[in-house]
Enzyme design. Structure first.
Site, mmCIF file in Angstrom:
data_model
loop_
_atom_site.group_PDB
_atom_site.id
_atom_site.type_symbol
_atom_site.label_atom_id
_atom_site.label_comp_id
_atom_site.label_asym_id
_atom_site.label_seq_id
_atom_site.Cartn_x
_atom_site.Cartn_y
_atom_site.Cartn_z
ATOM 1 N N ASP A 67 0.807 -1.221 0.000
ATOM 2 C CA ASP A 67 0.000 0.000 0.000
ATOM 3 C C ASP A 67 0.843 1.275 0.000
ATOM 4 O OD1 ASP A 67 -2.028 -1.780 0.209
ATOM 5 O OD2 ASP A 67 -2.332 -1.503 2.369
ATOM 6 N N SER A 114 6.401 -39.607 30.724
ATOM 7 C CA SER A 114 7.326 -38.818 29.880
ATOM 8 C C SER A 114 6.869 -38.804 28.421
ATOM 9 C CB SER A 114 8.759 -39.325 30.015
ATOM 10 O OG SER A 114 8.839 -40.727 29.906
#
Lengths: 641, 321
Positions: A46, A554
């Site tokens: 722009d 884990s």
């Protein structure tokens, strides 16, 4: 070499006319510095950014006739200017991007004026793409910050200014574009330049040079604008031709040579190769090798065309040392009287670039200069709103977030604050699983100096302790879903080892949460910290000669690998208790699955939290075909051989 | 510092003989330093790198940089030529000598399927490039287990190259996904690969065609004579001037005839696909002067880029270098 250098003026790079005379730079400096100027452009489509770049390259005469023809055809097909040359299309390289009409990645383009070679990085201004601008700015000598004169200084402009400052770009140019839409009004220009200068002062950015432009028509890009006779400053190209390059500043600093590669083609030759980050190096120079701190003397600066008498910042070199010293990739050869610091805990700015957010505590690979280490990041001290520069509380960082964090490395590294030295202060973080680059960081300072922490050398070695017990230390790491049978099998293994006269100890997931880890919950970050603590305890026990049995869900591969990396090779055995989710849930020994399914238990592995099975476990136990007794027997046989 | 000045002057004097402007040396030094850094970094971090050697000017520069990077040792990787059997005779002549002089092993790979099926550029169109080059490259990389391949591509060659990383990750199967490329900051290159991934590495990313020629001149590098103008047998076809490198293998279309023209090449590939430019530039100095007046870009003569819009980008996603 700068274009102002007398030697440089002898022959222009492109086309005929001689460059205008300029004040000669200090000749010795100029001779050693590379002349390639790296530019980052900040702004959005722009603001007319792509048009400005296209115009700049076009007006330098750097486009070939067929490129112009292609551009003309592309302009007809994709252009937004009704068939006129749409310079924006020169930079829209990828077809997917063309369809969307935006540039979504960093594009690099080399071009030359009569005086200088440039390398331009084009990064999009769209707000979700901070990472692209940071990437382009990391190597830039100068930043062009684009402003639409009709719209003035906007949030986006301030964001660009801040990122330019964060990445330590030394020079900024404020390109005030679309002056035609502001009626070529000098007051409008002054107002915008003044407003941005005030913001620059506030954030510590060097005062930028402001230039009024009309990019599509080329006003003040390369040729001086007749429509803005009131402007007396340089055109954009003139300014770009006189900005000094980063390497010139680096030349004035002490010697830093990160060792990249050690060459040993024959027994009597050992060359240390690397890109000279700062200073210069000559035979006879006293140097110090970091982090060890060992002193040495430079013997030769080796090159294929013959030894050199000296080498300078910005050059890739190979040196030999007079002494036989220990020096390998990752070490830094530095000026003996002015060496850099060594540390393992830091405060740093982090720009998060990964699709997945930061997981505090998870180990990542950190690359800084030629050093590659393991690093963990603590929860952010704060996250920055880069539009307002407000400090926001944050538990993590997501894509394009910028925050300040504490970071620890697994061993001391050679570093310098980023503000002083981009090479020894800038780093990337790499995800261990995907190997993607997930963050860029800039070190601020060390939280404690490595030379203050001492590792107490123990007279009784871990080998001696193990020998006394007549066994080899092991960590048997049981992983698997809740209810898979980890604790049951681990208990049996412990009993069997004990019966055989082995010294073992069982660390159980539930038990440690009553003490060592009772402050931790079950979020991803807490799970990671839980495993880190248990890993450290297991390591201490292994150091004392024990066979450690650890039974933990884990769930993440990365943390299991972290524990493996804490121990000597071969001591960590990953034992996967493989029970399908349906089976574990059917057994539901502790009634937890039922609770989780009823929504009364959050972050439960397998239900609403992921489990990452081992890719290649050392031992895999299929509990649907193996009894606990058989499994324990197999494990004991495996470790006792 | 004085010594460095003297060195610079000596190099300048040598370069002036072939017409390299002194202003170029500064940025050529910078580009050279960056390329050497990239070569060393990948060698230090990758398991089994290889250098793609296509016998063109970019390959000549890349190999020279590799020799400088590892001197006094030879470059610690082999060269790989993915041969299509349709390269210019001059290129085959130079290939083996260049590898020997650099002291490196040369691996030549020809896609056996393409050979068996007699794939050629006259009868098979785009399939020729797909099978000989794209497939051939994948086969060679897989067969030797190379995890990183150096290539001489430059960002100024073509629009989709401008966004290419220096170290570019290829997914298993060698596909390029432009949306999944790693950000590259400072001079830090992430050379790690997940299982099945490989790297393409472009040490000349930031060079332009003119930089390459200035460097060839400054360093006195030998390049294939086809880059210099000479009278050569040619035919004009589909808007390109093609050189008849092997008359026995070039079927003429009705109305075509072989004409001797004074031509040279900007870019070399398979001879039936490489368009020549009419030129009188018979020496290195002439070539540089011609380029500084330049009106066409380098890949202008490459037939394969013009098959469709975004042709190069599509080829790259399929694994073309």
């Amino acid at each position: 070499m700068r274009p102002q250098d007398p030697a440089a003026r002898a022959g222009p790079l492109r086309r005929g006319a001689p460059p205008a005379a300029a004040a000669p730079a200090e000749p010795a400096l100029a001779a050693a510095a590379p002349g390639l100027l790296r530019i980052i452009t900040c702004g959005s489509v722009d603001d007319g950014k792509s048009t400005l770049i296209g115009r700049l390259i076009h007006d330098c005469g750097a486009l070939a006739a067929d490129q112009l023809a292609t551009l003309a055809e592309d302009s007809r097909r994709h252009g937004t200017r009704g068939g006129e040359l749409d310079f924006a299309l020169l930079f829209d390289g990828l077809s997917a991007e063309r369809e969307q009409g935006i540039t979504i990645d960093v594009a690099y383009r080399g071009f030359a004026s009569r005086k200088r070679r440039f390398l331009l990085a084009d990064a999009p201004g769209h707000e979700q793409y901070t990472r692209n601008m940071v990437t382009g700015a990391s190597t830039a000598d100068v930043a062009i910050i684009l402003i639409d004169a009709a719209r003035g200084v906007r949030t986006q402009t301030r964001r660009h200014g801040f990122l330019v400052r964060l990445l330590g770009v030394r020079h900024a140019i404020l390109a005030v574009n679309k002056m035609d839409l502001a009626g070529f009004d000098p007051r409008r220009f002054e107002a915008i330049a003044g407003e941005f200068a005030a913001f620059a002062r506030e954030i510590g950015l060097a005062a930028p040079v402001a230039i009024p432009l009309v990019a599509p028509a080329g006003d003040n890009v390369v040729s001086r604008s007749e429509r803005m006779g009131w402007y007396e400053g340089p055109t954009l190209l003139e300014e770009l031709e006189r900005v000094p390059v980063e390497a010139e500043a680096a030349l004035g600093r002490p010697l830093r040579l990160p060792v990249q590669w050690v060459s040993r083609p024959r027994p009597d030759f050992r060359g240390y190769a690397g890109l000279l980050a700062s200073g210069r190096v000559r035979p006879g120079d006293r140097v110090r090798i970091l982090p060890s701190g060992v002193g040495a003397t430079v013997a030769r600066v080796v090159a294929m065309e013959g030894d050199r008498s000296a080498a300078y910042a910005g050059q890739s070199v190979m040196v030999t040392l007079a002494e036989e010293v220990d020096c390998s990739r990752g070490d830094v050869i530095a000026a003996a009287d002015d060496p850099p610091e060594v540390a393992d805990r830091f405060e740093a700015s982090l720009v998060w670039m990964g699709d997945q957010p930061l997981l505090p505590g998870r180990q990542m690979t950190m690359k800084l200069a030629t050093q590659t280490v393991a690093a963990t990041v603590q929860p952010p001290k704060y996250r920055l709103n880069i539009d307002t520069l407000e400090r926001l509380a944050a538990r993590t960082l997501g894509l394009n977030d910028i925050g300040v964090v504490e970071l620890a490395t697994d061993r001391p590294i050679v570093f310098a604050p980023y503000a002083e030295d981009r090479t020894l202060g800038g780093f990337i973080l790499i995800d261990r699983e995907t190997r993607a680059t997930v963050a860029a960081g800039m070190l601020h300072f060390a939280l404690r100096r490595a030379h203050n922490i001492h590792w107490q050398a123990l007279d009784v070695t871990r080998e001696a302790r193990a020998a006394l017990k007549g066994q080899a230390p092991r960590v048997l790491w049981f992983t698997g879903l809740s209810g898979a049978g980890k604790s049951t099998i681990a208990n049996l293994v412990d009993r069997k080892l004990h019966a055989l006269g082995r010294h073992s100890f069982l660390l159980d997931g539930d038990n440690v949460r009553h003490g060592l880890c009772r402050d931790l919950g079950f979020t991803d970050a807490d799970r990671i910290e839980n495993i880190r603590r248990v890993g450290e305890v297991a390591r201490l026990m292994a150091d004392s000669g024990l066979i450690v049995i650890a039974a933990f869900i884990s769930p993440f591969r990365a943390e299991r690998e972290m524990v493996r990396s804490m121990l000597p090779p071969g001591e960590f055995l990953e034992i996967f208790i493989d029970t399908p989710l349906e089976e574990a849930e059917r057994r539901d020994v502790k009634g937890l699955y039922a609770k989780a399914r009823a929504g009364r238990l959050a972050n439960f592995t397998g239900v609403d939290s992921p489990y990452e099975p081992p890719a290649a476990p050392d031992i895999r136990i299929d509990t649907t075909t193996t009894s606990a007794e058989e499994a324990a027997e197999r494990i004991v046989r495996a470790i006792l051989g | 510092m004085q010594a460095r000045l003297r060195e610079t002057e000596a190099v300048t004097a040598a370069a002036r003989a072939v017409g390299v402007p002194a202003a170029c040396h500064a940025h050529l030094d910078g580009l050279e330093a960056e390329s050497i850094h990239i070569l060393r970094e990948v060698v230090a971090e990758c398991r089994r790198p290889v250098m793609l050697y296509s016998v063109g000017k970019d390959s000549a520069v890349m190999l020279h940089l590799a020799r400088k990077a590892f001197f006094p040792a030879p470059p610690p990787f082999p060269l790989l030529h993915v041969d299509t059997t349709w390269k210019f005779r001059d290129m085959y002549a130079m290939r083996d000598a260049a590898a020997r002089e650099a002291g490196v092993e040369l691996i030549v790979h020809r896609n056996p399927d393409a050979l068996a099926r007699g794939i050629n550029p006259f009868d098979h169109g785009p399939l020729h490039t797909a099978m000989w080059k794209t497939e051939g490259l994948k086969q060679a990389l897989d067969r030797h287990g190379f995890d990183a391949a150096f290539g001489g591509a430059r960002r100024d060659e073509e629009a989709s190259r401008a966004k290419e990383r220096v170290v570019s990750v290829r997914a298993p199967g060698h596909r390029w996904d432009p949306k999944r490329q790693r950000p590259e900051l400072w001079s830090l290159y992430n050379c790690q690969t997940a299982p099945g991934e490989t790297l393409r590495v472009f040490p000349l990313s930031n060079w332009t065609e003119l930089d390459v020629w200035h460097y060839v001149a400054r360093e006195g590098l030998e390049v294939v004579p086809l880059y210099f103008a000479a009278p050569r047998p040619t035919v004009e076809r589909d808007g390109l001037i093609l050189m008849v490198d092997d008359p026995a293998r070039m079927p003429l279309r009705p109305g075509e005839r072989v004409v001797e023209r004074t031509i040279r090449f900007r870019s070399l590939g398979c001879w039936p696909l490489s368009g020549a430019v009419p030129s009188e530039a018979a020496t290195l100095a002439d070539v540089i002067a011609e380029m500084e007046r330049g009106t066409t870009s380098e890949r202008h003569g490459r037939a394969i880029d013009r098959e469709e819009p975004a042709a190069m980008e599509r080829k790259k996603t399929e694994g073309y270098f």
